[in-house]
Write a protein that holds these residues in place. Structure first.
Motif, PDB file in Angstrom:
ATOM      1  N   THR A  78       0.994  -0.877   0.056  1.00 42.38           N
ATOM      2  CA  THR A  78       0.274  -0.187  -0.431  1.00 42.38           C
ATOM      3  C   THR A  78       0.819   0.883   0.611  1.00 42.38           C
ATOM      4  O   THR A  78       0.038   2.287   0.464  1.00 42.38           O
ATOM      5  CB  THR A  78      -0.876   0.202   1.213  1.00 42.38           C
ATOM      6  OG1 THR A  78      -1.782   1.272   1.009  1.00 42.38           O
ATOM      7  CG2 THR A  78      -0.254   0.077   2.373  1.00 42.38           C
ATOM      8  N   ASN A  84      -2.605  -0.654  -4.058  1.00 41.15           N
ATOM      9  CA  ASN A  84      -4.331  -0.290  -4.016  1.00 41.15           C
ATOM     10  C   ASN A  84      -5.045  -0.907  -4.814  1.00 41.15           C
ATOM     11  O   ASN A  84      -5.589  -1.729  -4.944  1.00 41.15           O
ATOM     12  CB  ASN A  84      -4.455   0.204  -3.176  1.00 41.15           C
ATOM     13  CG  ASN A  84      -4.271   0.450  -1.835  1.00 41.15           C
ATOM     14  OD1 ASN A  84      -3.392   0.245  -1.990  1.00 41.15           O
ATOM     15  ND2 ASN A  84      -4.900   0.885  -1.117  1.00 41.15           N
ATOM     16  N   GLN A 114      -3.794  -3.510   5.868  1.00 43.84           N
ATOM     17  CA  GLN A 114      -3.986  -3.095   8.059  1.00 43.84           C
ATOM     18  C   GLN A 114      -4.277  -1.492   7.853  1.00 43.84           C
ATOM     19  O   GLN A 114      -4.116  -1.083   8.354  1.00 43.84           O
ATOM     20  CB  GLN A 114      -2.103  -2.575   8.137  1.00 43.84           C
ATOM     21  CG  GLN A 114      -1.899  -3.583   9.252  1.00 43.84           C
ATOM     22  CD  GLN A 114      -2.196  -4.622   9.758  1.00 43.84           C
ATOM     23  OE1 GLN A 114      -2.254  -5.560   9.833  1.00 43.84           O
ATOM     24  NE2 GLN A 114      -2.448  -3.473  10.627  1.00 43.84           N
ATOM     25  N   GLU A 115      -5.411  -0.818   6.191  1.00 45.91           N
ATOM     26  CA  GLU A 115      -5.878  -0.064   6.433  1.00 45.91           C
ATOM     27  C   GLU A 115      -7.545   0.024   6.671  1.00 45.91           C
ATOM     28  O   GLU A 115      -7.942  -0.657   6.153  1.00 45.91           O
ATOM     29  CB  GLU A 115      -5.387   0.694   4.979  1.00 45.91           C
ATOM     30  CG  GLU A 115      -4.186   1.576   4.543  1.00 45.91           C
ATOM     31  CD  GLU A 115      -4.386   1.809   3.581  1.00 45.91           C
ATOM     32  OE1 GLU A 115      -4.917   3.151   3.126  1.00 45.91           O
ATOM     33  OE2 GLU A 115      -3.803   1.490   2.660  1.00 45.91           O
ATOM     34  N   SER A 117      -9.996   1.779   6.445  1.00 45.74           N
ATOM     35  CA  SER A 117     -10.875   2.329   5.564  1.00 45.74           C
ATOM     36  C   SER A 117     -10.740   0.753   4.636  1.00 45.74           C
ATOM     37  O   SER A 117     -11.896   0.122   3.753  1.00 45.74           O
ATOM     38  CB  SER A 117      -9.801   3.230   3.960  1.00 45.74           C
ATOM     39  OG  SER A 117      -9.324   3.248   3.218  1.00 45.74           O
ATOM     40  N   ILE A 195       3.294   5.374   4.199  1.00 45.97           N
ATOM     41  CA  ILE A 195       2.521   4.670   5.519  1.00 45.97           C
ATOM     42  C   ILE A 195       3.030   3.572   6.322  1.00 45.97           C
ATOM     43  O   ILE A 195       2.320   2.663   7.098  1.00 45.97           O
ATOM     44  CB  ILE A 195       1.524   4.292   4.389  1.00 45.97           C
ATOM     45  CG1 ILE A 195      -0.239   3.982   5.109  1.00 45.97           C
ATOM     46  CG2 ILE A 195       1.619   3.252   3.428  1.00 45.97           C
ATOM     47  CD1 ILE A 195      -1.344   4.043   4.751  1.00 45.97           C
ATOM     48  N   TYR A 198       2.203   3.124   9.906  1.00 44.36           N
ATOM     49  CA  TYR A 198       1.511   2.430  10.472  1.00 44.36           C
ATOM     50  C   TYR A 198       1.346   1.591  10.145  1.00 44.36           C
ATOM     51  O   TYR A 198      -0.258   0.488  10.661  1.00 44.36           O
ATOM     52  CB  TYR A 198       0.394   4.015  10.182  1.00 44.36           C
ATOM     53  CG  TYR A 198       0.684   5.112  10.172  1.00 44.36           C
ATOM     54  CD1 TYR A 198       0.352   5.889  10.668  1.00 44.36           C
ATOM     55  CD2 TYR A 198       1.338   5.919   8.937  1.00 44.36           C
ATOM     56  CE1 TYR A 198       0.834   6.995  11.485  1.00 44.36           C
ATOM     57  CE2 TYR A 198       2.499   7.038   9.701  1.00 44.36           C
ATOM     58  CZ  TYR A 198       1.782   7.723  10.215  1.00 44.36           C
ATOM     59  OH  TYR A 198       2.217   8.979  10.226  1.00 44.36           O
ATOM     60  N   VAL A 199       1.513   0.777   8.645  1.00 43.50           N
ATOM     61  CA  VAL A 199       1.410  -0.495   8.404  1.00 43.50           C
ATOM     62  C   VAL A 199       2.136  -1.677   9.041  1.00 43.50           C
ATOM     63  O   VAL A 199       1.313  -3.200   9.098  1.00 43.50           O
ATOM     64  CB  VAL A 199       0.774  -0.664   7.180  1.00 43.50           C
ATOM     65  CG1 VAL A 199      -0.275   0.427   6.687  1.00 43.50           C
ATOM     66  CG2 VAL A 199       1.721  -0.713   6.345  1.00 43.50           C
ATOM     67  N   ARG A 369      -1.244   9.329   1.311  1.00 47.68           N
ATOM     68  CA  ARG A 369      -1.360   7.793   1.534  1.00 47.68           C
ATOM     69  C   ARG A 369      -2.487   8.819   2.791  1.00 47.68           C
ATOM     70  O   ARG A 369      -2.310   9.026   3.870  1.00 47.68           O
ATOM     71  CB  ARG A 369      -0.158   7.579   2.044  1.00 47.68           C
ATOM     72  CG  ARG A 369       0.441   6.545   1.121  1.00 47.68           C
ATOM     73  CD  ARG A 369      -0.481   6.007  -0.270  1.00 47.68           C
ATOM     74  NE  ARG A 369      -0.074   5.071  -0.048  1.00 47.68           N
ATOM     75  CZ  ARG A 369      -2.047   4.727  -0.625  1.00 47.68           C
ATOM     76  NH1 ARG A 369      -2.645   5.809  -0.898  1.00 47.68           N
ATOM     77  NH2 ARG A 369      -2.449   3.132  -0.139  1.00 47.68           N
ATOM     78  N   THR A 370      -3.826   7.899   2.775  1.00 51.40           N
ATOM     79  CA  THR A 370      -4.402   8.588   4.104  1.00 51.40           C
ATOM     80  C   THR A 370      -4.173   8.427   5.402  1.00 51.40           C
ATOM     81  O   THR A 370      -2.961   7.196   5.609  1.00 51.40           O
ATOM     82  CB  THR A 370      -5.766   8.055   4.176  1.00 51.40           C
ATOM     83  OG1 THR A 370      -6.216   7.988   2.654  1.00 51.40           O
ATOM     84  CG2 THR A 370      -6.906   8.762   5.381  1.00 51.40           C
TER      85      THR A 370
END
Ligand code: 5AD
Ligand code: SF4
Length: 469
Positions: A78, A84, A114-115, A117, A195, A198-199, A369-370
């Motif tokens: 991601t 994605n 891991q996201e 959404s 990201i 975070y993931v 990336r959100t």
């Protein structure tokens, strides 16, 4: 639960899943087929080998063609949005196949899972996916597989983090003679566009003795080259109970009898030590290649990216490497289009490209990336402007690589033969210490061996040579 108990438990799940698969194979009168599809980086490629190892033990036939498989598992990435989109593309194609064959099982794992959404989208729009798990519980794959095989409902199991590192589960290597090996997981750097932290979670290093033991076993099984993998290998070992540096780890790995070559990936410029350069310069086994992501050459952008080095300190580092290890290849990653980046900032990036003389550079268009700080900025750039700047960087990178390629012509180098040449089966393709490819006359008996090659000619990004008889 301790790591050893967890390992035992997973081995039991392998046996239980194997019973189910054996029964299904008998009913069908053939072996169930499974395909592991990998997106993204070398870490994911290594994770896929772990998935494949378990699937093989459970009794699946592993095949490349996902359209022929009874179980397809996508190990996702991601880091940029297009990764994605590719996964959704594959899922879209599978939708009609699942309608025709309800027995078809689909699994999703890796960074994209891991996201939150993404999970929501799968829960609502892709109900036909059987199994979803993330990066932190991949070591429980055998257990999850067992659950999938004994249930008809969608299983989604995503963890926020983990401190477990489970050793010694089965692995199915893609290459007999070389292997990736994780030395650490996660990343603590929080570059503002990225990201990964975070993931993949916080940085965790494996114990050096476990790494050495794994490599010894790989060598006993025919491996001559290892690639030590981590998001930032230069900070390896700092958080262990008995801290050890990356260069100390390299010295330990170098001692392993029968191991011929050592590579590593990725280095963060802020943490690359003089010690490491010295160890590399002296080493007979460490390959002459450093991947040193620049991201940007503009000091303002670097600061906003939270990279914690400057254009000047980066170039000093490159200089130090070039002086200590003159034949070392340096490659890099560059991002174009970070929020607020101007044409003048890109000029600075191009200036570094000119000065660093990269052997190769991977150039990426910034992807929002959100959840990352950069995504919240209001000065996101116009697509056409970014494309223009990207083209400018890319053409400079290609020109520099072309100028630099060729410096090995006339020298004798050692190549690890990897395969028969895809276009001419009287030739083999090998990889040099500096990671360049060389093609030369040979046959399949050479695959996996180290061969001395006289480098005759440079062609774009590769060389043509002749083996020394
Ligand atoms: N957009 C574009 N490229 C990115 N990378 C990481 N995050 C992003 C992003 N949001 C690139 C960096 C890194 C490589 C693995 O991917 O250049 O070094
Ligand atoms: Fe992402 Fe930066 Fe960590 Fe690399 S070092 S994984 S770019 S946060």
């Amino acid at each position: 639960m301790s790591n050893i108990e967890e390992q035992k438990k997973q081995l039991e799940y392998i046996a239980m899943a194997a019973d189910i698969v054996a029964k299904k194979n008998e009913e069908l009168g053939r072996k169930l087929k499974c395909s592991v599809v990998t997106f993204g980086c070398q870490m994911n490629a290594r994770d896929s080998e772990k998935l494949a190892g378990i699937l093989r033990q459970v009794g699946y036939d592993l095949i490349d063609e996902e359209t022929e498989a009874d179980f397809v598992i996508y190990n996702t990435c991601t880091v940029r949005d297009n990764a994605n989109q590719k996964v959704y593309g594959h899922l879209g194609l599978l939708k009609s196949r699942v309608k025709k064959n309800p027995e078809l099982k689909i699994g999703l794992c890796g960074c994209m899972m891991q996201e939150p959404s993404v999970i929501e989208t799968i829960r609502t729009k892709y109900k036909f996916v059987s199994l979803v798990f993330g990066t932190h519980n991949i070591y429980k794959f055998a257990e999850l597989l067992y659950r999938m095989l004994s249930s008809d409902s969608q299983i989604i199991d995503i963890w926020e983090d983990t401190d477990q590192i489970v050793e010694d589960l089965p692995v199915e290597r893609k290459y007999k003679f070389k292997s990736g090996i994780n030395i650490m997981f996660g990343c603590n750097n929080f570059c503002s566009y990225c990201i990964v932290p975070y993931v993949r979670g916080r940085e965790r290093s494996r114990e050096p003795k476990e790494i050495v033991r794994e490599i010894e076993n790989l060598v006993a099984d025919g491996v001559v080259e290892v690639m030590l993998l981590g998001q930032n290998v230069n900070s390896y070992g700092k958080n262990l109970d008995n801290p050890i540096s990356f260069s100390e780890l390299l010295k330990e790995v170098e001692k392993i009898d029968g191991l011929e070559r050592i590579r590593f990936m990725t280095s963060h410029p802020k943490d690359l030590s003089d010690d490491l350069i010295e160890v590399m310069a002296k080493s007979k086994k460490i390959c002459k290649h450093i991947h040193l992501p620049l991201q940007s050459g503009s000091n303002r952008v670097l600061q906003e990216m939270n990279r914690r080095y400057t254009k000047e300190s980066y170039l000093e580092l490159v200089d130090k490497i070039r002086k200590a290890i003159p034949d070392c290849a340096i490659t890099t990653d560059i991002i174009v289009g970070f929020p607020g980046e101007t044409a003048k900032d890109v000029d600075d990036t191009i200036d570094v490209i000119n000065k660093a003389q990269y052997d190769n550079a991977f150039t990426f268009i910034y992807s929002k990336r959100t959840g990352t700080p950069a995504a919240a900025r209001e000065d996101q750039l116009d697509e056409d402007f970014v494309k223009e700047q990207f083209d400018r960087v890319l053409s400079r990178v290609q020109e520099v690589a072309k100028e630099r390629n060729g410096y090995l012509v006339g020298t004798r180098q050692t190549a690890l033969v990897e395969e028969i040449n895809a276009h001419d089966d009287s030739m083999v393709t090998g990889r040099l210490s500096n990671n360049s490819m060389v093609h030369f006359p040979g046959d399949s008996s050479m695959i996996g061996s180290l061969v001395d090659v006289d480098i005759k000619e440079a062609k774009g990004f590769y060389y043509i040579g002749e083996s020394v008889k």
